[in-house]
Design an enzyme around this catalytic site. Structure first.
Site, short mmCIF file in Angstrom:
data_model
loop_
_atom_site.label_atom_id
_atom_site.label_comp_id
_atom_site.label_asym_id
_atom_site.label_seq_id
_atom_site.Cartn_x
_atom_site.Cartn_y
_atom_site.Cartn_z
N ASP A 13 19.75 60.33 46.65
CA ASP A 13 20.00 59.91 45.26
C ASP A 13 18.73 59.57 44.50
O ASP A 13 18.72 58.70 43.62
CB ASP A 13 20.97 58.72 45.22
CG ASP A 13 22.26 59.04 45.95
OD1 ASP A 13 22.70 60.19 45.89
OD2 ASP A 13 22.82 58.13 46.60
N LYS A 16 17.13 64.18 42.55
CA LYS A 16 16.75 65.57 42.87
C LYS A 16 17.39 66.56 41.90
O LYS A 16 16.75 67.50 41.42
CB LYS A 16 17.18 65.92 44.31
CG LYS A 16 16.53 65.07 45.37
CD LYS A 16 17.08 65.36 46.75
CE LYS A 16 18.50 64.92 46.98
NZ LYS A 16 18.71 63.46 46.97
N GLY A 40 25.60 64.57 46.05
CA GLY A 40 26.10 64.44 44.68
C GLY A 40 24.88 64.47 43.78
O GLY A 40 24.09 63.52 43.78
N HIS A 41 24.65 65.57 43.09
CA HIS A 41 23.46 65.73 42.26
C HIS A 41 23.88 65.71 40.79
O HIS A 41 24.62 66.57 40.33
CB HIS A 41 22.74 67.04 42.61
CG HIS A 41 22.19 67.05 44.00
ND1 HIS A 41 21.53 68.10 44.56
CD2 HIS A 41 22.21 66.09 44.97
CE1 HIS A 41 21.16 67.80 45.79
NE2 HIS A 41 21.58 66.59 46.08
N GLN A 223 20.45 65.04 50.31
CA GLN A 223 20.21 63.78 51.03
C GLN A 223 18.73 63.39 50.86
O GLN A 223 18.11 63.81 49.91
CB GLN A 223 20.59 63.90 52.52
CG GLN A 223 22.07 63.99 52.79
CD GLN A 223 22.68 65.33 52.46
OE1 GLN A 223 22.28 66.34 53.00
NE2 GLN A 223 23.68 65.36 51.58
P1 GDP Z 1 20.35 63.13 43.60
O1 GDP Z 1 21.44 63.04 44.60
O2 GDP Z 1 18.99 62.94 44.19
O3 GDP Z 1 20.43 64.36 42.73
O4 GDP Z 1 20.55 61.87 42.63
P2 GDP Z 1 21.96 61.34 42.03
O5 GDP Z 1 22.38 62.24 40.95
O6 GDP Z 1 22.92 61.04 43.11
O7 GDP Z 1 21.50 59.92 41.48
C1 GDP Z 1 20.49 59.77 40.54
C2 GDP Z 1 21.11 59.06 39.32
O8 GDP Z 1 20.07 58.62 38.48
C3 GDP Z 1 21.96 59.97 38.46
O9 GDP Z 1 22.96 59.23 37.86
C4 GDP Z 1 20.98 60.48 37.41
O10 GDP Z 1 21.62 60.85 36.18
C5 GDP Z 1 20.13 59.26 37.21
N1 GDP Z 1 18.72 59.51 36.87
C6 GDP Z 1 17.89 60.51 37.25
N2 GDP Z 1 16.63 60.30 36.80
C7 GDP Z 1 16.69 59.14 36.10
C8 GDP Z 1 15.70 58.35 35.40
O11 GDP Z 1 14.53 58.67 35.35
N3 GDP Z 1 16.14 57.19 34.83
C9 GDP Z 1 17.44 56.77 34.88
N4 GDP Z 1 17.78 55.64 34.31
N5 GDP Z 1 18.38 57.49 35.53
C10 GDP Z 1 18.01 58.63 36.14
P1 IMO Z 2 22.36 63.29 47.83
O1 IMO Z 2 22.05 64.76 48.04
C1 IMO Z 2 22.93 59.35 49.57
C2 IMO Z 2 24.68 59.16 53.58
C3 IMO Z 2 26.06 58.55 53.68
C4 IMO Z 2 25.98 57.97 55.08
C5 IMO Z 2 25.15 58.99 55.84
C6 IMO Z 2 25.96 59.99 56.64
O2 IMO Z 2 23.24 63.00 46.69
O3 IMO Z 2 21.07 62.51 47.85
P2 IMO Z 2 27.52 62.05 55.97
O4 IMO Z 2 28.66 62.16 55.03
O5 IMO Z 2 26.36 62.96 55.66
O6 IMO Z 2 27.93 62.15 57.41
O7 IMO Z 2 26.98 60.54 55.79
O8 IMO Z 2 24.39 59.68 54.86
N1 IMO Z 2 24.57 60.28 52.62
C7 IMO Z 2 23.99 60.19 51.41
N2 IMO Z 2 23.46 59.11 50.77
N3 IMO Z 2 22.89 60.57 49.00
C8 IMO Z 2 23.38 61.66 49.63
O9 IMO Z 2 23.22 62.91 49.15
C9 IMO Z 2 24.00 61.49 50.88
N4 IMO Z 2 24.63 62.31 51.76
C10 IMO Z 2 24.95 61.57 52.81
O10 IMO Z 2 26.27 57.57 52.70
O11 IMO Z 2 25.27 56.76 55.05
MG MG Z 3 23.18 61.95 44.98
#
Ligand code: GDP
Ligand code: IMO
Ligand code: MG
Length: 423
Positions: A13, A16, A40-41, A223
């Site tokens: 998270d 990416k 979850g991106h 991840q």
């Molecule tokens: P990923 O899994 O690495 O793609 O990241 P996620 O989407 O799960 O979580 C990142 C969260 O931060 C999302 O809700 C994005 O919309 C938000 N986000 C990304 N870059 C920024 C930033 O620079 N500032 C803020 N406030 N939010 C951001």
């Molecule tokens: P993105 O791509 C954050 C974590 C789960 C759990 C562990 C194992 O959005 O960064 P799994 O379902 O893979 O067997 O869970 O890994 N986990 C993540 N945490 N972002 C993710 O993906 C994750 N994918 C798995 O919360 O601790």
């Molecule tokens: Mg994510």
């Protein structure tokens, strides 16, 4: 001809999806190489929010091909839901989305097994996303898995029944949990029919031919490196190689084709699920990071655990991945903090070190912190790096020195345009 990689340096998270969407413009292909719908991106474009789980984040750029590589585990049900969401948003993805025939399938009983295994673990549960990731990779390495290419074979249903029976045998070993298998199976077979309308390809040939033609490829990690099956905080990890090495096995790309490895890190740190997190804050500061950063899981909605940025942890993942440049995200989240902290060392066994211990799961680690002045000013209007308050620039400078790696860009908001090159 080259492959650049974007991956997360923390526990996932890191942002990416946003970075891949932004940088995708410069590439011909965006490819996922591992993980599955546990990812979850989030991408925010023109005020609209999209969350992708399996589909690569290059899908919003109309001239880019997106490939789901052999290293991914794919659940037809979630995949079709994502496709429908894109259809509803009038994103014409059909001709631009291809799936490796060698990607493994997640079937409903994988999710059933994931839930049963987690329930049986009780307090020591992994905190999995319950998407069936662990059981699907177990079948892959156990040489029992079903692959995307099998979907079009005449005996697919027989193969499905055989793996399902095996799973039901295992599920009987666990305490009983509720799971509506009949409904899930029906959704699975309906989704499979829709999925079959996509192009299934021998992606290792496709990707290497693209390289030979001089095309530019971006590999999108899922991840974070601290969730890597080999190098993460085992057993509190996911079931794939999330580090840059996974690009080679997850796409069929040779190591000498990899050029830039772009590591993404938040200006602080988060983790979802169980397991060690040395800089976690259990106080009001942690709660403030969660609220300001809106740190709730994009896949499960769970509150994310929050803490300060951890330099020893980042040095470890920069080393493992061969990171050539870092992008810092969510700098804006720190706008209202009087001081900002960074762990610069770990104190355990009466020594202070930068090295992560083997038994990180059991060890009590006391992080050693360095304090920096906060900038106490909104970054909302910032349009380029030079607009940043001096203290925010200083913080980035300190991070760069501590990480001994170039910080190439800084992100100050979820929107596509809030990303600036370092100047
Ligand atoms: P990923 O899994 O690495 O793609 O990241 P996620 O989407 O799960 O979580 C990142 C969260 O931060 C999302 O809700 C994005 O919309 C938000 N986000 C990304 N870059 C920024 C930033 O620079 N500032 C803020 N406030 N939010 C951001
Ligand atoms: P993105 O791509 C954050 C974590 C789960 C759990 C562990 C194992 O959005 O960064 P799994 O379902 O893979 O067997 O869970 O890994 N986990 C993540 N945490 N972002 C993710 O993906 C994750 N994918 C798995 O919360 O601790
Ligand atoms: Mg994510």
């Amino acid at each position: 001809m080259a492959v650049d990689v974007i991956l997360g340096l923390q526990w996932g998270d890191e942002g990416k999806g946003k970075i891949v969407d932004f940088l995708a413009e410069k590439y011909d292909l965006v490819c996922r190489f591992q993980g599955g719908p546990n990812a979850g991106h989030t991408i925010k474009i023109d005020g609209k929010k999209y969350v992708l789980h399996t589909i690569p984040s290059g899908i919003f750029r109309s001239d880019i091909i997106n490939v789901i590589g052999n290293g991914v585990v794919l659940d037809p049900i979630t995949m079709v839901k994502e496709m429908q969401a894109l259809d509803n948003a009038h994103i014409d993805f059909w001709p631009r989305l291809m799936v490796s025939r060698k990607a493994h399938l997640i079937v409903p009983t994988h999710r059933y097994l994931d839930a049963a295994s987690e329930a049986a673990k009780g307090v020591s549960k992994i905190g999995s996303t319950l998407k069936g990731i662990g059981p699907a990779y177990m079948d892959k390495t156990g040489r029992n898995g079903l692959r995307v290419g099998d979907l079009v074979s005449s005996d697919f249903e027989a193969k499905y029944r055989s793996i399902k029976e095996k799973h039901l045998g295992l599920i009987r070993l666990y305490p009983e949990i509720a799971f509506d298998l009949e409904t899930e199976e029906q959704k699975f077979f309906e989704s499979v029919e829709i999925l079959k309308q996509l192009q299934f390809i021998n992606s290792e040939y496709y990707v290497n031919q693209a390289l030979a033609q001089g095309k530019q490829i971006l590999a999108e990690g899922a991840q974070g490196s601290m969730l890597d099956i080999d190098f993460g905080t085992y057993p509190y990890v996911t079931s794939s190689n999330t580090i840059s090495a996974g690009v080679c096995s997850g796409l069929g790309i040779a190591p000498n084709k990899i050029r830039e490895v772009i590591g993404i890190a938040k200006a602080y740190c988060t983790r979802v699920g169980s397991g060690p997190f040395p800089t976690e804050l259990h106080d009001a500061t942690g709660e403030k990071l969660r609220q300001v950063g809106m740190e709730f899981g994009a896949t499960t909605g769970r509150p994310r655990r929050c803490g300060w940025i951890d330099i020893p942890q980042l040095l470890y993942t920069i080393m493992l991945n061969g990171v050539t440049q870092v992008i810092i995200t969510k700098l804006d989240v720190l706008d209202t903090f009087e001081t900002v902290q960074a762990a610069t060392g770990y104190n355990y066994d009466n020594i202070v070190t930068e090295e992560l211990p083997f038994d990180i799961v059991d060890k009590h680690i006391e992080p050693v912190y360095q304090h920096f002045d906060g900038w106490f000013e909104s970054l909302d209007a910032v349009k380029q790096f030079s607009d940043l308050p001096v203290k925010a620039k200083d913080y980035i400078g300190h991070l760069e020195n501590m990480l001994r790696t170039r910080i190439a860009m800084v992100s100050t908001g979820p929107e596509r345009e809030k990303l600036f090159p370092r100047s």
